[in-house]
Design a protein around this motif. Structure first.
Motif, PDB file in Angstrom:
ATOM      1  N   LEU A 265      38.195  35.446  29.358  1.00 43.78           N
ATOM      2  CA  LEU A 265      38.360  36.917  29.469  1.00 43.78           C
ATOM      3  C   LEU A 265      38.277  37.586  30.645  1.00 43.78           C
ATOM      4  O   LEU A 265      38.664  38.387  31.368  1.00 43.78           O
ATOM      5  CB  LEU A 265      37.435  37.396  28.451  1.00 43.78           C
ATOM      6  N   ALA A 266      37.226  36.841  31.534  1.00 41.34           N
ATOM      7  CA  ALA A 266      36.790  37.215  32.786  1.00 41.34           C
ATOM      8  C   ALA A 266      37.950  36.478  33.780  1.00 41.34           C
ATOM      9  O   ALA A 266      38.067  37.257  34.809  1.00 41.34           O
ATOM     10  CB  ALA A 266      35.392  36.582  33.168  1.00 41.34           C
ATOM     11  N   GLY A 267      38.462  35.551  33.477  1.00 40.23           N
ATOM     12  CA  GLY A 267      39.447  35.070  34.515  1.00 40.23           C
ATOM     13  C   GLY A 267      38.881  34.575  35.804  1.00 40.23           C
ATOM     14  O   GLY A 267      37.734  33.983  35.890  1.00 40.23           O
ATOM     15  N   ASP A 268      39.445  34.674  37.055  1.00 36.39           N
ATOM     16  CA  ASP A 268      39.168  34.607  38.196  1.00 36.39           C
ATOM     17  C   ASP A 268      37.899  35.298  38.738  1.00 36.39           C
ATOM     18  O   ASP A 268      37.170  34.789  39.611  1.00 36.39           O
ATOM     19  CB  ASP A 268      40.207  34.904  39.196  1.00 36.39           C
ATOM     20  N   ALA A 269      37.572  36.355  37.869  1.00 38.26           N
ATOM     21  CA  ALA A 269      36.075  37.213  38.290  1.00 38.26           C
ATOM     22  C   ALA A 269      35.062  36.465  37.813  1.00 38.26           C
ATOM     23  O   ALA A 269      33.874  36.636  38.061  1.00 38.26           O
ATOM     24  CB  ALA A 269      36.246  38.334  37.992  1.00 38.26           C
ATOM     25  N   ALA A 270      35.344  35.418  36.984  1.00 37.58           N
ATOM     26  CA  ALA A 270      34.010  34.776  36.325  1.00 37.58           C
ATOM     27  C   ALA A 270      33.124  34.028  37.390  1.00 37.58           C
ATOM     28  O   ALA A 270      31.810  34.207  36.898  1.00 37.58           O
ATOM     29  CB  ALA A 270      34.403  33.867  35.304  1.00 37.58           C
ATOM     30  N   ASN A 271      33.701  33.535  38.418  1.00 40.77           N
ATOM     31  CA  ASN A 271      32.620  32.782  39.469  1.00 40.77           C
ATOM     32  C   ASN A 271      31.423  33.656  39.682  1.00 40.77           C
ATOM     33  O   ASN A 271      31.484  34.747  39.965  1.00 40.77           O
ATOM     34  CB  ASN A 271      33.385  32.360  40.450  1.00 40.77           C
ATOM     35  N   GLY A 272      30.316  33.010  39.762  1.00 42.04           N
ATOM     36  CA  GLY A 272      29.142  33.719  40.164  1.00 42.04           C
ATOM     37  C   GLY A 272      28.447  34.213  39.008  1.00 42.04           C
ATOM     38  O   GLY A 272      27.372  35.071  39.461  1.00 42.04           O
TER      39      GLY A 272
END
Length: 383
Positions: A265-272
């Protein structure tokens, strides 16, 4: 020997064989009640939990445990509580009416707590996944846990945010469920004890998917990190919206975010993104590798976060029944309360006077390159 006598002897032999066969096949059915969300956005949690229970029950049936003088056949009576407290109480009464011998569930704190009153009134031992402190603080002798409580987990997370992430100003968001609010309360207290400051506390629901207004308000407070108490179905979109709004600070959450669903669900924004998990990583568990192999062989998929704890929860109840030699709840309850065993998740499974696990373990994970990686694990004894 006369023909009549031969015929009589043969009949007796056949009768004896029939009796012996019946005795060999005699068994007693031991039923466990189970309830969790099996439909809706939280169904993956419930299915993971149920699979862990089923694996334990199937192993117990192969083992041939003797209960009340006969071989036991363990069965699971499953109900869908839809993560709804009202439905959970109705389901709990249905489970009691099924004349089960114990309860393995519910999953959510918000469903477990009201349901526990029904089971306690019926004298049924209950081992639940629920992590809200209130569950085992009601004064019931029938309530036990499968995992570390939110009191223990929240304390570790709050310290981690201040001391490891250097977050002196922390913003909080919770989904107003018993789980989300309870965990966030514990994090808030730990942040302040560690010298941090709570600069904002916002509220949402476990059905929401638009957090723009909440996040905009937090951005104005110049927080160093955000803690969210809630589900992956919300934390995934929340992380994406943080990126859209240019909020470049860590999002920290609890074990419900530590999932493949969040990553999707978070996609590329999941990092961190950071998430805490009660317990230790699967490959660090006492019998984690064996459990993972057995689970995958049985269900053709990797185990989720909750499966090994459900598995141990079931074996805790099965072991207490085996030690007592009976599935009578009033007779095996004492064995459960005084249980000491080595399981998949720990070599030292035992309960304190409230039904909380004696051994406390909390692991922090972070998303790197789209995958969850362990940061640190804290293991000690509950105080």
């Amino acid at each position: 020997m006369t023909p009549t006598f031969k015929k009589l002897a043969g009949s007796i032999a056949l009768a004896c064989a029939a009796v012996a066969s019946a005795a060999a096949q005699a068994e007693t059915v031991v039923k466990f009640g189970f309830a969790a969300p099996l439909t809706g956005p939280q169904s993956h949690y419930g299915e993971d939990m149920r699979n862990g229970l089923l694996l334990a029950i199937e192993e117990a049936n192969v083992k041939g445990i003797i209960v009340d003088g006969e071989k036991a056949r363990f069965e699971l009576v499953s109900k869908d509580d839809q993560a709804d407290p009202r439905i959970a109480v109705q389901v709990a009464q249905q489970i009691v009416d099924e004349e089960v011998h114990g309860v393995l569930g519910h999953f959510n704190s918000g469903t477990t707590i009201p349901a526990s009153r029904v089971y306690n009134d019926a004298g049924l031992p209950q081992i639940a996944m629920a992590t809200s402190p209130e569950y085992t603080q009601q004064g019931y002798d029938t309530t036990f846990r499968m995992m570390t409580s939110d009191t223990q987990q929240g304390a570790a997370v709050g310290v981690f945010m201040v001391e490891d992430l250097g977050a002196k100003k922390v913003a909080l968001i919770d989904d107003r469920t018993a789980y989300g609010q309870g965990l966030t309360d514990q994090v808030a207290a730990a942040v302040e004890r560690s010298g941090g400051t709570i600069v904002a506390r916002e509220y949402t629901t476990d059905k929401a998917n638009d957090f723009t207004a909440i996040l905009t308000n937090i951005k104005a407070r110049e927080a160093d990190a955000i803690f969210f108490g809630g589900l992956d179905a919300q934390s995934g979109p929340m992380r994406r919206q943080m990126a859209t709004l240019g909020i470049d600070i860590p999002l920290v959450s609890g074990e419900m975010t530590r999932s493949e669903t969040f990553l999707r669900l978070a996609g590329d924004a999941a990092n961190g993104t950071y998430a805490s998990l009660a317990g230790v990583p699967l490959d660090s568990m006492a019998q984690g590798e064996k459990f993972a192999a057995d689970y995958k062989a049985r269900f053709n998929t990797e185990p989720g976060v909750y499966a090994p704890y459900a598995y141990d929860g079931a074996w805790n109840m099965i072991t207490a029944i085996e030690q007592a030699g009976t599935a009578d709840p009033g007779k095996y309850l004492e064995k459960l309360a005084n249980l000491q065993r080595s399981g998949a998740t720990s070599e030292h499974i035992a309960y304190d006077e409230n039904g909380d696990l004696n051994e406390v373990a909390v692991t922090i994970y972070v998303v790197k390159d789209g995958q969850w990686e362990m940061v640190k694990t804290m293991v000690n004894s509950a105080q």
